[in-house]
Motif scaffolding. Structure first.
Motif, mmCIF file in Angstrom:
data_model
loop_
_atom_site.group_PDB
_atom_site.id
_atom_site.type_symbol
_atom_site.label_atom_id
_atom_site.label_comp_id
_atom_site.label_asym_id
_atom_site.label_seq_id
_atom_site.Cartn_x
_atom_site.Cartn_y
_atom_site.Cartn_z
ATOM 1 N N TRP A 195 0.821 -1.218 0.000
ATOM 2 C CA TRP A 195 0.000 0.000 0.000
ATOM 3 C C TRP A 195 0.842 1.250 0.000
ATOM 4 C CZ3 TRP A 195 -4.688 -0.605 -1.415
ATOM 5 C CH2 TRP A 195 -5.298 -1.846 -1.223
ATOM 6 N N VAL A 196 1.897 1.237 0.777
ATOM 7 C CA VAL A 196 2.765 2.416 0.820
ATOM 8 C C VAL A 196 3.369 2.656 -0.551
ATOM 9 C CG1 VAL A 196 4.863 3.371 1.801
ATOM 10 C CG2 VAL A 196 3.250 2.163 3.265
ATOM 11 N N ARG A 197 3.809 1.567 -1.187
ATOM 12 C CA ARG A 197 4.394 1.693 -2.524
ATOM 13 C C ARG A 197 3.365 2.181 -3.535
ATOM 14 N NH1 ARG A 197 9.079 -2.314 -2.876
ATOM 15 N NH2 ARG A 197 9.331 -2.853 -0.692
ATOM 16 N N LEU A 198 2.175 1.562 -3.497
ATOM 17 C CA LEU A 198 1.105 1.942 -4.429
ATOM 18 C C LEU A 198 0.776 3.418 -4.279
ATOM 19 C CD1 LEU A 198 -0.806 0.486 -6.476
ATOM 20 C CD2 LEU A 198 -2.536 0.614 -4.687
ATOM 21 N N ASN A 199 0.659 3.837 -3.022
ATOM 22 C CA ASN A 199 0.350 5.231 -2.720
ATOM 23 C C ASN A 199 1.408 6.157 -3.306
ATOM 24 O OD1 ASN A 199 -0.991 7.393 -1.476
ATOM 25 N ND2 ASN A 199 0.468 7.324 0.208
ATOM 26 N N ALA A 200 2.679 5.773 -3.121
ATOM 27 C CA ALA A 200 3.774 6.603 -3.616
ATOM 28 C C ALA A 200 3.710 6.706 -5.138
ATOM 29 C CB ALA A 200 5.109 6.017 -3.176
ATOM 30 N N VAL A 201 3.464 5.565 -5.805
ATOM 31 C CA VAL A 201 3.429 5.555 -7.275
ATOM 32 C C VAL A 201 2.281 6.418 -7.788
ATOM 33 C CG1 VAL A 201 2.954 4.110 -9.273
ATOM 34 C CG2 VAL A 201 4.601 3.359 -7.564
ATOM 35 N N VAL A 202 1.092 6.218 -7.202
ATOM 36 C CA VAL A 202 -0.076 6.979 -7.658
ATOM 37 C C VAL A 202 0.132 8.467 -7.422
ATOM 38 C CG1 VAL A 202 -2.515 7.443 -7.181
ATOM 39 C CG2 VAL A 202 -1.710 5.097 -7.402
ATOM 40 N N PHE A 203 0.627 8.803 -6.232
ATOM 41 C CA PHE A 203 0.825 10.209 -5.900
ATOM 42 C C PHE A 203 1.845 10.852 -6.847
ATOM 43 C CE2 PHE A 203 2.753 13.687 -3.462
ATOM 44 C CZ PHE A 203 1.608 14.415 -3.222
ATOM 45 N N PHE A 204 2.951 10.130 -7.090
ATOM 46 C CA PHE A 204 3.972 10.678 -7.991
ATOM 47 C C PHE A 204 3.418 10.815 -9.403
ATOM 48 C CE2 PHE A 204 7.480 10.208 -10.985
ATOM 49 C CZ PHE A 204 8.222 11.308 -10.614
ATOM 50 N N GLY A 205 2.650 9.794 -9.826
ATOM 51 C CA GLY A 205 2.047 9.842 -11.168
ATOM 52 C C GLY A 205 1.159 11.059 -11.335
ATOM 53 N N LEU A 206 0.313 11.312 -10.342
ATOM 54 C CA LEU A 206 -0.594 12.458 -10.422
ATOM 55 C C LEU A 206 0.173 13.770 -10.425
ATOM 56 C CD1 LEU A 206 -3.568 11.412 -8.118
ATOM 57 C CD2 LEU A 206 -3.532 11.642 -10.596
ATOM 58 N N THR A 207 1.207 13.853 -9.592
ATOM 59 C CA THR A 207 2.016 15.071 -9.539
ATOM 60 C C THR A 207 2.663 15.335 -10.896
ATOM 61 O OG1 THR A 207 2.510 14.456 -7.282
ATOM 62 C CG2 THR A 207 3.760 16.292 -8.193
ATOM 63 N N ALA A 208 3.230 14.261 -11.495
ATOM 64 C CA ALA A 208 3.873 14.409 -12.798
ATOM 65 C C ALA A 208 2.853 14.858 -13.841
ATOM 66 C CB ALA A 208 4.522 13.091 -13.215
ATOM 67 N N LEU A 209 1.654 14.242 -13.808
ATOM 68 C CA LEU A 209 0.596 14.583 -14.764
ATOM 69 C C LEU A 209 0.219 16.054 -14.645
ATOM 70 C CD1 LEU A 209 -0.981 12.852 -16.789
ATOM 71 C CD2 LEU A 209 -2.826 12.764 -15.133
ATOM 72 N N LEU A 210 0.079 16.500 -13.396
ATOM 73 C CA LEU A 210 -0.264 17.896 -13.147
ATOM 74 C C LEU A 210 0.840 18.811 -13.670
ATOM 75 C CD1 LEU A 210 -2.507 19.549 -11.733
ATOM 76 C CD2 LEU A 210 -1.001 19.647 -9.759
ATOM 77 N N GLY A 211 2.092 18.414 -13.405
ATOM 78 C CA GLY A 211 3.239 19.200 -13.872
ATOM 79 C C GLY A 211 3.241 19.330 -15.377
ATOM 80 N N PHE A 212 3.044 18.196 -16.077
ATOM 81 C CA PHE A 212 3.044 18.225 -17.544
ATOM 82 C C PHE A 212 1.885 19.057 -18.086
ATOM 83 C CE2 PHE A 212 5.703 14.266 -17.350
ATOM 84 C CZ PHE A 212 6.813 14.845 -17.955
ATOM 85 N N SER A 213 0.721 18.952 -17.415
ATOM 86 C CA SER A 213 -0.435 19.747 -17.842
ATOM 87 C C SER A 213 -0.120 21.233 -17.751
ATOM 88 C CB SER A 213 -1.659 19.428 -16.983
ATOM 89 O OG SER A 213 -1.999 18.080 -17.121
ATOM 90 N N CYS A 214 0.498 21.627 -16.629
ATOM 91 C CA CYS A 214 0.862 23.030 -16.449
ATOM 92 C C CYS A 214 1.862 23.460 -17.514
ATOM 93 C CB CYS A 214 1.451 23.263 -15.058
ATOM 94 S SG CYS A 214 0.225 23.107 -13.756
ATOM 95 N N LEU A 215 2.867 22.597 -17.785
ATOM 96 C CA LEU A 215 3.865 22.926 -18.798
ATOM 97 C C LEU A 215 3.210 23.077 -20.171
ATOM 98 C CD1 LEU A 215 6.951 20.715 -17.857
ATOM 99 C CD2 LEU A 215 6.713 23.198 -17.719
ATOM 100 N N ALA A 216 2.271 22.160 -20.486
ATOM 101 C CA ALA A 216 1.577 22.231 -21.768
ATOM 102 C C ALA A 216 0.838 23.553 -21.893
ATOM 103 C CB ALA A 216 0.612 21.056 -21.912
ATOM 104 N N ALA A 217 0.178 23.952 -20.807
ATOM 105 C CA ALA A 217 -0.576 25.205 -20.829
ATOM 106 C C ALA A 217 0.365 26.397 -20.967
ATOM 107 C CB ALA A 217 -1.415 25.333 -19.563
ATOM 108 N N LEU A 218 1.513 26.328 -20.271
ATOM 109 C CA LEU A 218 2.464 27.456 -20.295
ATOM 110 C C LEU A 218 3.175 27.564 -21.631
ATOM 111 C CD1 LEU A 218 4.097 27.276 -16.753
ATOM 112 C CD2 LEU A 218 2.663 29.094 -17.674
ATOM 113 N N SER A 219 3.346 26.417 -22.323
ATOM 114 C CA SER A 219 4.181 26.400 -23.527
ATOM 115 C C SER A 219 3.646 27.327 -24.606
ATOM 116 C CB SER A 219 4.289 24.975 -24.073
ATOM 117 O OG SER A 219 3.046 24.581 -24.616
ATOM 118 N N LYS A 220 2.346 27.581 -24.611
ATOM 119 C CA LYS A 220 1.794 28.412 -25.686
ATOM 120 C C LYS A 220 1.198 29.706 -25.142
ATOM 121 C CE LYS A 220 2.789 26.317 -29.420
ATOM 122 N NZ LYS A 220 3.583 27.008 -30.461
ATOM 123 N N LEU A 221 1.698 30.130 -23.988
ATOM 124 C CA LEU A 221 1.232 31.385 -23.400
ATOM 125 C C LEU A 221 1.541 32.541 -24.354
ATOM 126 C CD1 LEU A 221 -0.022 31.655 -20.537
ATOM 127 C CD2 LEU A 221 2.120 32.670 -19.829
ATOM 128 N N GLY A 222 0.566 33.375 -24.613
ATOM 129 C CA GLY A 222 0.800 34.525 -25.472
ATOM 130 C C GLY A 222 0.706 34.229 -26.948
#
Lengths: 185, 172
Positions: B5-32
Motif C-alpha cells: 500500500w505504501v508503494r502503491l500510494n507513492a506511485v499513484v501520488f507521484f504519477g498524479l504530480t507528474a501529470l499535473l506538472g506536464f499539464s501546467c507545462l503544456a498550458a504554459l508552452s503556448k502562453l501569449g
C-alpha cells in the motif's frame, strides 16, 4: 491476500490503541490533512469569489469542448459577462449546477443588471426549458463563475463516487485507516 | 514499513504530480500565442435581410451573411477546438445588447478556412422589446479557444473593422 492485509491493519490498530502518544500523533496527522484540504478549498473560494471554484462536468451537453469527467476552474471575481463565455449557473431550488455557454446578453445601462440566455454547445435548443417554470432569463447572481481553465479526466473519480455512493465510504474509510496506521519514516 | 500500500500510494501520488506538472507545462508552452498569431477576418457582412417582424410584441429579424476567415493561426498543439460565433451588437433605449446569431465548432482536424456566402442565421436576431426598427447593428466575429488542458481564452475581430448595417424603419 485481502484477509492478510485486513488482519495486519487490525493488528496495527490494536497496537496503536495501546500506545496513546502515538495515537494522538496519528490523529493530529489525519486532522492536519483534512484541514489543509479544507483551507485550500476555502482559500480558492475567497480568491475566485465563487462558492464552488472547481466543478466536474457531469453531462455531455458541451461536447466536444468538455466531456464528462473534465474539471473546470471557475472565476467569479469579474462582474462583467459576455456572449460566448462558458459559465456555470444554478437554477433556484435545483441542486446541480449547469455548465453552458452564454448566447444572449441584455445589459440595462441604468441599473447594470443583465438578462442572460444560455445554451449547451451540443444541445439543439437554448436553455429556457431548463430554467425554473416561467423563467426567461438568468441574472448575474445565478452564475457561480466563468470557466477559465480545464483539466481532463481528473473528475472521473468524482463521477465514479457519484454513481456508486458506497465507494465514497470505502475510500474515505480506507484512507483514514491507512493514515492512522502508517508510520512516518 | 514498505507494504504494497505504501508503494502503491507513492506511485499513484507521484504519477498524479507528474501529470499535473506536464499539464501546467503544456498550458504554459503556448502562453501569449494569441498575441503573435491572430486570424484575420476577411469578410463578415450582411448579405440579405430576410424579414423584420413583430412576434407578439417582440421584434425579430432574420438575415443571412457572408463570412470569410482563415482560423489556422489561432490553432496550436494544445487547442482542441475553436468555438466560432457571429455576434450582433446593438443598442436600444437603456440597453446594450449582444446576441449570438450563428456559431460553429471548428475542431483541430477540421478545415480551418471558413468561406461561405449567404449563411442563414442559426438564432434569430430577436429583441427583448419592440425596438429593432431603424437600429444600427454591428456584426462581429469572435472565437473561444478550448484547450486540451489549460486556460480558456477568447479573441475576436476588432470592433472598428466590424461591419455595420441599419435595420429598416418599418416591418418587412
Amino acid at each position: 491476500m485481502i484477509k492478510d492485509i485486513l488482519d495486519k491493519q487490525v493488528f496495527e490498530l490494536k497496537k496503536l490503541w495501546a500506545n496513546k502518544r502515538q495515537l494522538t500523533f496519528q490523529v493530529l496527522n489525519l486532522a492536519m490533512i483534512v484541514f489543509s484540504a479544507l483551507m485550500i478549498w476555502k482559500g480558492l473560494m475567497f480568491v475566485t469569489q465563487s462558492e464552488s471554484p472547481v466543478v466536474v462536468v457531469l453531462s455531455g451537453s458541451m461536447e466536444p469542448a468538455f466531456q464528462r469527467g473534465d474539471i473546470l476552474f471557475l472565476h467569479n471575481a469579474v462582474r462583467e459577462v459576455h456572449v460566448g463565455d462558458v459559465v456555470v449557473f444554478k437554477i433556484k431550488d435545483r441542486d446541480i449546477p449547469i455548465v453552458h455557454r452564454i448566447l444572449k446578453v441584455h445589459l440595462d445601462t441604468d441599473t447594470f443588471q443583465v438578462d442572460l440566455l444560455t445554451k449547451g454547445d451540443n444541445n439543439r435548443v437554448d436553455d429556457r426549458g431548463l430554467y425554473a417554470p416561467g423563467q426567461l432569463w438568468l441574472n448575474r447572481d445565478d452564475i457561480l463563475g466563468k470557466a477559465v481553465g480545464t483539466l481532463r479526466y481528473v473528475g472521473m473519480v468524482t463521477i465514479a463516487l457519484n454513481d456508486y455512493p458506497v465507494l465514497k465510504y470505502v475510500l474515505v474509510g480506507m484512507m483514514g485507516l491507512f493514515v492512522l496506521t502508517s508510520k512516518e519514516g | 514499513m514498505h507494504t504494497v500500500w505504501v508503494r502503491l500510494n507513492a506511485v499513484v501520488f507521484f504519477g498524479l504530480t507528474a501529470l499535473l506538472g506536464f499539464s501546467c507545462l503544456a498550458a504554459l508552452s503556448k502562453l501569449g500565442h494569441s498575441l503573435r498569431h491572430k486570424p484575420v477576418v476577411e469578410v463578415l457582412k450582411l448579405n440579405t435581410l430576410r424579414s423584420l417582424k413583430s412576434h407578439g410584441g417582440y421584434d425579430r429579424a432574420l438575415l443571412s451573411f457572408d463570412l470569410m476567415v482563415d482560423l489556422a493561426p489561432a490553432f496550436h498543439w494544445n487547442i482542441k477546438q475553436l468555438f466560432v460565433y457571429v455576434v450582433a451588437i446593438y443598442e436600444t433605449e437603456g440597453r446594450n445588447n449582444q446576441i449570438v446569431l450563428w456559431d460553429k465548432i471548428v475542431e483541430a482536424d477540421d478545415e480551418k478556412v471558413i468561406d461561405e456566402k449567404n449563411v442563414f442565421v442559426k438564432y434569430a436576431l430577436s429583441d427583448q422589446s419592440d425596438q429593432l426598427r431603424g437600429k444600427d447593428v454591428t456584426l462581429q466575429l469572435q472565437w473561444d479557444h478550448m484547450p486540451i488542458t489549460g486556460l480558456l481564452y477568447m479573441d475576436g475581430q476588432a470592433v472598428e473593422s466590424a461591419s455595420k448595417f441599419r435595420l429598416p424603419a418599418e416591418y418587412q
